[in-house]
Design an enzyme around this catalytic site. Structure first.
Site, PDB file in Angstrom:
ATOM      1  N   LYS A  14      29.339 102.178  56.088  1.00 17.59           N
ATOM      2  CA  LYS A  14      28.367 103.006  56.497  1.00 17.59           C
ATOM      3  C   LYS A  14      29.025 104.376  57.107  1.00 17.59           C
ATOM      4  O   LYS A  14      28.873 105.497  56.924  1.00 17.59           O
ATOM      5  CB  LYS A  14      27.334 102.748  57.419  1.00 17.59           C
ATOM      6  CG  LYS A  14      26.395 101.767  56.973  1.00 17.59           C
ATOM      7  CD  LYS A  14      25.230 101.494  57.903  1.00 17.59           C
ATOM      8  CE  LYS A  14      25.862 101.113  59.302  1.00 17.59           C
ATOM      9  NZ  LYS A  14      26.372  99.567  59.479  1.00 17.59           N
ATOM     10  N   ARG A  89      17.864 101.391  63.499  1.00 12.42           N
ATOM     11  CA  ARG A  89      18.504  99.874  63.703  1.00 12.42           C
ATOM     12  C   ARG A  89      17.307  98.795  63.781  1.00 12.42           C
ATOM     13  O   ARG A  89      17.491  97.748  63.794  1.00 12.42           O
ATOM     14  CB  ARG A  89      19.167  99.903  64.972  1.00 12.42           C
ATOM     15  CG  ARG A  89      20.713  99.272  65.066  1.00 12.42           C
ATOM     16  CD  ARG A  89      21.724  99.274  63.765  1.00 12.42           C
ATOM     17  NE  ARG A  89      22.723  98.533  64.241  1.00 12.42           N
ATOM     18  CZ  ARG A  89      23.867  99.249  64.242  1.00 12.42           C
ATOM     19  NH1 ARG A  89      24.126 100.662  64.219  1.00 12.42           N
ATOM     20  NH2 ARG A  89      24.838  98.922  64.505  1.00 12.42           N
ATOM     21  N   ARG A 128      39.509  95.062  60.796  1.00 13.03           N
ATOM     22  CA  ARG A 128      39.311  96.315  61.421  1.00 13.03           C
ATOM     23  C   ARG A 128      39.738  96.494  62.885  1.00 13.03           C
ATOM     24  O   ARG A 128      40.392  97.587  63.334  1.00 13.03           O
ATOM     25  CB  ARG A 128      38.009  96.750  61.495  1.00 13.03           C
ATOM     26  CG  ARG A 128      37.530  98.403  61.612  1.00 13.03           C
ATOM     27  CD  ARG A 128      35.950  98.475  61.313  1.00 13.03           C
ATOM     28  NE  ARG A 128      35.084  98.027  61.993  1.00 13.03           N
ATOM     29  CZ  ARG A 128      33.666  98.255  62.013  1.00 13.03           C
ATOM     30  NH1 ARG A 128      33.511  99.006  61.030  1.00 13.03           N
ATOM     31  NH2 ARG A 128      33.021  97.610  62.895  1.00 13.03           N
ATOM     32  N   ARG A 130      38.331  96.571  65.766  1.00 17.43           N
ATOM     33  CA  ARG A 130      37.742  97.386  66.902  1.00 17.43           C
ATOM     34  C   ARG A 130      37.275  96.344  68.030  1.00 17.43           C
ATOM     35  O   ARG A 130      37.345  95.078  67.855  1.00 17.43           O
ATOM     36  CB  ARG A 130      36.376  98.023  66.348  1.00 17.43           C
ATOM     37  CG  ARG A 130      36.064  99.248  66.742  1.00 17.43           C
ATOM     38  CD  ARG A 130      34.810  99.841  65.957  1.00 17.43           C
ATOM     39  NE  ARG A 130      33.844  98.906  66.467  1.00 17.43           N
ATOM     40  CZ  ARG A 130      32.572  99.475  65.502  1.00 17.43           C
ATOM     41  NH1 ARG A 130      32.532 100.290  64.506  1.00 17.43           N
ATOM     42  NH2 ARG A 130      31.562  98.574  65.622  1.00 17.43           N
ATOM     43  N   ARG A 141      26.402  90.183  65.503  1.00 18.43           N
ATOM     44  CA  ARG A 141      26.046  91.614  64.718  1.00 18.43           C
ATOM     45  C   ARG A 141      25.395  91.074  63.631  1.00 18.43           C
ATOM     46  O   ARG A 141      24.421  92.039  63.258  1.00 18.43           O
ATOM     47  CB  ARG A 141      27.344  92.477  64.720  1.00 18.43           C
ATOM     48  CG  ARG A 141      27.333  93.187  66.229  1.00 18.43           C
ATOM     49  CD  ARG A 141      28.726  93.725  66.306  1.00 18.43           C
ATOM     50  NE  ARG A 141      29.082  94.712  65.599  1.00 18.43           N
ATOM     51  CZ  ARG A 141      30.456  95.083  65.120  1.00 18.43           C
ATOM     52  NH1 ARG A 141      31.288  94.045  65.388  1.00 18.43           N
ATOM     53  NH2 ARG A 141      30.536  95.885  64.213  1.00 18.43           N
TER      54      ARG A 141
END
Ligand code: AMP
Length: 184
Positions: A14, A89, A128, A130, A141
């Protein structure tokens, strides 16, 4: 199409796709995740309240997000269009957005749903790196996504706004398809 929502699990692309398209159409890319991470880094009152939720991969309470979105969508650069990435969300946020857009005399033109398998999403998130991309947080998540966010697929399907995109492909292929939809 210049008023778009990007939907999809964490790691679906996204952010990447939202950024590419926002530059292409020259409209703001509004990512609630980016706004929250920046607030956390600056230790603003919002950041202090949001930190634990973000760190654990839970949604921050709606009341921390709704005013922020209202304020952002009323700014002048958002009048010609926007890409919402990471908002709404859950159903309450989607209902809020729908009333807000009525109030602002705006319409959402489409919802781009980036469809990606759990396996690919997990692989992407792990690479990634993060801070909220640890294995445990990723699992949470995905659970939060399935329970709270995935119902928005039906929600937007019912109002005929949903466009499904196969996100299990190279970013360039995905962005070409999105651009074609947006231009049509
Ligand atoms: P993202 O960058 O969109 O994956 O968001 C990172 C984190 O920010 C999420 O795991 C949530 O903790 C929080 N977050 C982002 N957008 C929202 C939202 N619309 N409502 C609640 N929490 C959010």
């Amino acid at each position: 199409m210049t008023k778009l929502i990007f939907l999809g699990p964490p790691g679906a692309g996204k952010g990447t796709q939202g950024q590419v398209l926002a530059e292409f159409v020259n409209i703001p890319h509004i990512s609630t995740g980016d706004i929250l991470r920046s607030a956390i880094a600056k230790q603003t009152p919002l950041g202090i309240k949001a930190k634990n939720y973000v760190d654990n991969g839970n949604l921050v309470p709606d009341e921390l997000i709704l005013d922020l979105i209202e304020e952002r969508l009323t700014q002048s650069d958002a009048q010609k269009g926007w890409i919402l990435d990471g908002f709404p969300r859950n159903v309450a946020q989607a209902d809020f957005l729908s009333s807000l857009l009525d109030k602002l005399n705006q319409n959402c033109d489409g919802v781009i749903n980036l469809d990606v398998t759990d396996e690919i999403v997990t692989k992407r998130l792990l690479s990634r790196g993060r801070e909220d991309d640890s294995e445990l947080t990723i699992k949470n998540r995905l659970v939060v996504y399935r329970q709270q966010t995935a119902p928005l697929i039906d929600y937007y399907e019912q109002v005929k706004l949903l466009r499904n995109i196969n996100g299990n492909r190279k970013p360039l292929e995905v962005s070409q398809e999105i651009k074609a939809i947006v231009k049509s």
